[in-house]
Scaffold this motif. Structure first.
Motif, PDB file in Angstrom:
ATOM      1  N   THR A  61       0.800  -1.218   0.000  1.00 10.45           N
ATOM      2  CA  THR A  61       0.000   0.000   0.000  1.00 10.45           C
ATOM      3  C   THR A  61       0.839   1.278   0.000  1.00 10.45           C
ATOM      4  N   ARG A  62       1.914   1.280   0.739  1.00 15.02           N
ATOM      5  CA  ARG A  62       2.712   2.505   0.810  1.00 15.02           C
ATOM      6  C   ARG A  62       3.412   2.807  -0.510  1.00 15.02           C
ATOM      7  N   PRO A  63       4.103   1.829  -1.131  1.00 11.59           N
ATOM      8  CA  PRO A  63       4.687   2.126  -2.450  1.00 11.59           C
ATOM      9  C   PRO A  63       3.627   2.454  -3.507  1.00 11.59           C
ATOM     10  N   ALA A  64       2.491   1.778  -3.437  1.00  8.77           N
ATOM     11  CA  ALA A  64       1.413   2.054  -4.397  1.00  8.77           C
ATOM     12  C   ALA A  64       0.919   3.491  -4.232  1.00  8.77           C
ATOM     13  N   ALA A  65       0.747   3.937  -3.003  1.00  7.56           N
ATOM     14  CA  ALA A  65       0.289   5.303  -2.749  1.00  7.56           C
ATOM     15  C   ALA A  65       1.313   6.323  -3.235  1.00  7.56           C
ATOM     16  N   VAL A  66       2.590   6.034  -3.052  1.00 10.37           N
ATOM     17  CA  VAL A  66       3.642   6.941  -3.528  1.00 10.37           C
ATOM     18  C   VAL A  66       3.602   7.024  -5.051  1.00 10.37           C
ATOM     19  N   ALA A  67       3.466   5.872  -5.709  1.00  6.06           N
ATOM     20  CA  ALA A  67       3.413   5.858  -7.176  1.00  6.06           C
ATOM     21  C   ALA A  67       2.205   6.643  -7.686  1.00  6.06           C
ATOM     22  N   LEU A  68       1.063   6.451  -7.056  1.00 10.31           N
ATOM     23  CA  LEU A  68      -0.134   7.182  -7.476  1.00 10.31           C
ATOM     24  C   LEU A  68       0.016   8.680  -7.230  1.00 10.31           C
TER      25      LEU A  68
END
Length: 177
Positions: A77-84
């Motif tokens: 979730t954290r890397p996904a949120a950063v990418a988004l």
């Protein structure tokens, strides 16, 4: 609560990403405001990377779908949120430059710009959310503290055992044998 919030936040990126993957031409004109400026920088990084606006729009949309699904599913979730979040910034400036529109278009683009800022805020919160568990900085500093305490304890124990051994050896020498 986190699960529902992540699912709601990720859903908009999945749905809009799928739409753009299927019809990238709908966003190419708006994207050119940003992609034309970024193309020389992308070529310097790696000449094999696409610099065409249509390819970049499609790649960004595909990454939105993947990252949105990861965020919504609770995985990475954290890397996904950063990418988004990283992808949302240029998208917002390319898609909603409200300052360049006359009224009444300006009001709608300003509203969409502010909505994207709200999404960005949610993504930033998701990017730093440790789900109630201590973060890496906290765990690292406390691991160092625990290690230092453990070493001090081992030194005290070794001194105590050495003292006991010394006393025992001295007593053994005094005993006639």
């Amino acid at each position: 609560m986190r699960t529902a919030a992540r699912a709601m936040l990720g859903a908009i990126f999945v749905v809009s990403g799928v739409r753009v993957v299927l019809d990238p031409d709908s966003k190419v004109t708006a994207a050119k405001r940003v992609t034309d400026k970024m193309a020389p920088m992308i070529e310097r990084v790696d000449p094999r990377l696409p610099t065409d606006a249509r390819d970049l729009v499609r790649a960004k949309a595909a990454s939105d779908v993947v990252a949105g699904l990861l965020l919504a599913s609770g995985r990475l979730t954290r890397p996904a949120a950063v990418a988004l979040a990283a992808g949302l910034v240029p998208t917002t400036f390319a898609g909603h430059p409200f300052w360049s529109y006359p009224q009444p278009q300006r009001a709608q683009h300003q509203t969409d710009f502010l909505k994207n800022l709200g999404l960005l805020g949610g993504l930033l919160l998701a990017a730093v959310d440790t789900q109630g568990k201590p973060g890496i900085g906290y765990r690292t500093s406390h691991a160092v503290d625990r290690s230092q305490r453990s070493v001090r304890r081992a030194v005290r124990t070794a001194r105590r055992e050495a003292k006991i051994a010394t006393v025992t050896a001295a007593a053994a020498r005094k005993i006639p044998g």
